[in-house]
Write a protein that holds these residues in place. Sequence first.
Motif, PDB file in Angstrom:
ATOM      1  N   ASP A 165      37.588  35.625  29.486  1.00  0.00           N
ATOM      2  CA  ASP A 165      38.323  34.587  30.229  1.00  0.00           C
ATOM      3  C   ASP A 165      38.550  35.030  31.679  1.00  0.00           C
ATOM      4  OD1 ASP A 165      38.418  32.990  28.042  1.00  0.00           O
ATOM      5  OD2 ASP A 165      40.508  33.401  27.524  1.00  0.00           O
ATOM      6  N   ALA A 166      38.918  36.312  31.832  1.00  0.00           N
ATOM      7  CA  ALA A 166      39.173  36.826  33.194  1.00  0.00           C
ATOM      8  C   ALA A 166      37.912  36.704  34.049  1.00  0.00           C
ATOM      9  CB  ALA A 166      39.634  38.277  33.127  1.00  0.00           C
ATOM     10  N   MET A 167      36.776  37.055  33.467  1.00  0.00           N
ATOM     11  CA  MET A 167      35.514  36.953  34.223  1.00  0.00           C
ATOM     12  C   MET A 167      35.182  35.496  34.531  1.00  0.00           C
ATOM     13  SD  MET A 167      32.886  39.645  32.586  1.00  0.00           S
ATOM     14  CE  MET A 167      33.207  41.377  32.495  1.00  0.00           C
ATOM     15  N   GLU A 168      35.397  34.617  33.537  1.00  0.00           N
ATOM     16  CA  GLU A 168      35.131  33.171  33.745  1.00  0.00           C
ATOM     17  C   GLU A 168      35.934  32.670  34.934  1.00  0.00           C
ATOM     18  OE1 GLU A 168      33.506  30.574  32.110  1.00  0.00           O
ATOM     19  OE2 GLU A 168      32.431  31.819  30.672  1.00  0.00           O
ATOM     20  N   ILE A 169      37.220  33.069  34.985  1.00  0.00           N
ATOM     21  CA  ILE A 169      38.080  32.575  36.065  1.00  0.00           C
ATOM     22  C   ILE A 169      37.655  33.139  37.411  1.00  0.00           C
ATOM     23  CG2 ILE A 169      40.460  32.729  36.953  1.00  0.00           C
ATOM     24  CD1 ILE A 169      41.267  32.111  34.012  1.00  0.00           C
ATOM     25  N   MET A 170      37.076  34.340  37.390  1.00  0.00           N
ATOM     26  CA  MET A 170      36.556  34.885  38.654  1.00  0.00           C
ATOM     27  C   MET A 170      35.325  34.103  39.116  1.00  0.00           C
ATOM     28  SD  MET A 170      36.573  38.918  37.900  1.00  0.00           S
ATOM     29  CE  MET A 170      38.010  39.710  37.209  1.00  0.00           C
ATOM     30  N   GLY A 171      34.716  33.339  38.185  1.00  0.00           N
ATOM     31  CA  GLY A 171      33.511  32.589  38.539  1.00  0.00           C
ATOM     32  C   GLY A 171      32.234  33.219  38.015  1.00  0.00           C
ATOM     33  N   VAL A 172      32.382  34.234  37.157  1.00  0.00           N
ATOM     34  CA  VAL A 172      31.195  34.903  36.599  1.00  0.00           C
ATOM     35  C   VAL A 172      30.629  34.046  35.461  1.00  0.00           C
ATOM     36  CG1 VAL A 172      30.383  36.988  35.421  1.00  0.00           C
ATOM     37  CG2 VAL A 172      32.189  37.166  37.132  1.00  0.00           C
ATOM     38  N   LYS A 228      40.349  40.482  24.087  1.00  0.00           N
ATOM     39  CA  LYS A 228      41.262  41.035  25.103  1.00  0.00           C
ATOM     40  C   LYS A 228      41.301  40.175  26.360  1.00  0.00           C
ATOM     41  CE  LYS A 228      40.585  45.869  23.849  1.00  0.00           C
ATOM     42  NZ  LYS A 228      39.890  47.087  24.311  1.00  0.00           N
ATOM     43  N   GLU A 229      40.741  38.997  26.302  1.00  0.00           N
ATOM     44  CA  GLU A 229      40.720  38.027  27.408  1.00  0.00           C
ATOM     45  C   GLU A 229      39.871  38.507  28.598  1.00  0.00           C
ATOM     46  OE1 GLU A 229      45.046  37.514  27.928  1.00  0.00           O
ATOM     47  OE2 GLU A 229      44.784  35.458  27.243  1.00  0.00           O
ATOM     48  N   HIS A 230      39.035  39.538  28.383  1.00  0.00           N
ATOM     49  CA  HIS A 230      38.170  39.995  29.476  1.00  0.00           C
ATOM     50  C   HIS A 230      37.176  38.905  29.864  1.00  0.00           C
ATOM     51  CE1 HIS A 230      38.767  44.528  28.371  1.00  0.00           C
ATOM     52  NE2 HIS A 230      39.860  43.932  28.778  1.00  0.00           N
ATOM     53  N   TYR A 263      25.970  37.266  32.255  1.00  0.00           N
ATOM     54  CA  TYR A 263      26.279  38.656  32.637  1.00  0.00           C
ATOM     55  C   TYR A 263      26.404  39.578  31.420  1.00  0.00           C
ATOM     56  CZ  TYR A 263      28.693  42.659  34.644  1.00  0.00           C
ATOM     57  OH  TYR A 263      29.049  43.938  35.009  1.00  0.00           O
ATOM     58  N   MET A 311      24.546  44.091  40.233  1.00  0.00           N
ATOM     59  CA  MET A 311      25.490  44.244  39.111  1.00  0.00           C
ATOM     60  C   MET A 311      24.750  44.108  37.783  1.00  0.00           C
ATOM     61  SD  MET A 311      28.624  44.747  40.163  1.00  0.00           S
ATOM     62  CE  MET A 311      29.869  44.096  39.061  1.00  0.00           C
ATOM     63  N   TYR A 312      23.818  43.167  37.728  1.00  0.00           N
ATOM     64  CA  TYR A 312      23.032  42.963  36.506  1.00  0.00           C
ATOM     65  C   TYR A 312      22.116  44.164  36.257  1.00  0.00           C
ATOM     66  CZ  TYR A 312      24.438  38.094  35.739  1.00  0.00           C
ATOM     67  OH  TYR A 312      25.161  36.960  35.457  1.00  0.00           O
TER      68      TYR A 312
END
Lengths: 231, 258
Positions: free
Chosen positions: A103-110, A99-101, A115, A11-12
């Motif tokens: 935050d969304a990634m943080e919650i996924m554990g990213v 757009k909270e993207h 990244y 992914m990186y």
Amino acid sequence: MIFRKPENWSMYYKETIRQMYDIGIGSLMIIFVVNIFIGAVTAVQFTYQLSGTFIPKYYIGYIVRDMAIIELAVTFTSIILAGKVGSNMASEIGGMRQKEHIDAMEIMGVNTSSYLVMPKITAALIVIPILVSLAALVSIVGGYIATIYSGSFSHEEFIQGLRSFFKPQNVKMMYVKAFVFSYILTSIACYQGYFVKGGSIELGHASTRAVVFGIIVILMADYFLAVILTG
Amino acid sequence: MIRVEGIYKSFKDAEILKGIDFLFEEGKTNLIIGKSGAGKTVLLKILVGLIKPTKGHVWYDDDDLCSMNKHELITLRMQVGMLFQGNALFDSMTIEENIRFPLDMFTKKTLKEKRTRVNFCLERVNLEGINNKYPSEISGGMQKRVGIARSIVLKPKYLFADEPNSGLDPKTAIRIDELLSSITKDNNITTIINTHDMNSVMEIGDNICFLNEGKLEWKGNKSEVLESPNETLQEFIFASPFLQRLKENALKNLESEK
């Protein structure tokens, strides 16, 4: 935090390739146009200033080459990229924050700081030195075209100048500057975008700060590197 | 199960949360309700670890979220799914890429296996066949469902939703509620929904936490809401003139029947 082990290398890798394309291909045109004129102006100005002196004409080729390699190509390219790429990176990351993207990634554990930032810095460290090399080449070509086709002096004189007093140390200096400036412009832009707070006006301010701080720090670093590398 | 214990949160001089204690139960849709500014979103962000409380603990079963290191937090977050108020779908990715993102990042599955899981999640939210569309090409209600699909793709143990019905028409809002409720029951997960939608309260409120001015004002379930003597809760529920008239008519009918 930025240089932690990635969750998934592929992914990186994909993100780094995307950034390399954006920085490299996306900036080719402006780098070419700006540097061809910088080379041309340098040649024309020095031809004017040295006319009527006892300095041989072929020195113009030597001056154009060394000014492009040591200073103009790398500094102008980095300043242009601080404007173009820096503002783009700050807006991209800042927009994701709003757009909270993120935050969304943080919650996924990213690990978002890693990244979102590491691929950009890596891509810049790879691509910007290549762009700077091309910029130096184009700048010299610009100087050549401006002087030869205006009839100021001959092809042979310009080439003789290009071949005179060449120091490989200058090329090394160009690459050191290119690496340092790449890191400065991307890290400042990513920082401004990542920590943006508020709405679209604040995002605009962050983008502007990324460009202004980027340029100022690049110029300061340019001075200190010049002192260190030529000392 | 998630338990919060003595949660306080202040921003500069403003105290937003003032000592919240509550148990969010497993296999139930737990609702956090309250007026705007009551501290719902702050509590939800504390629950998922996006904000640290000034004081207090958040227990995920026996693990305290507030004392976890970065590695433990990442491990926990692999078991968490979240639906954001604004969906937080990545605009530059297709619907399939959006849902696949957690799988790409954290699993070593083959592309075929990932696609199977993505299609399963899309079917679960009744959105088959939109894999190659972009978020901007679908409606707000569909975006919410894609958000749900993404939040369940890693089979989470805990599901959070921040105002899932905001900006949706009543019919679509009911579908979203039903979807969240059925996912909770089918997978026996702990779902926590932050809402001020009265339909949600009355339809899917298995366990309700009512916040008022940063304090836990009332707790109970959907069948206890209407009978509660708590005046603040009643004011909140019957805030709209339409619902007030309905309540008055219902009371009149009851009296006339007597």
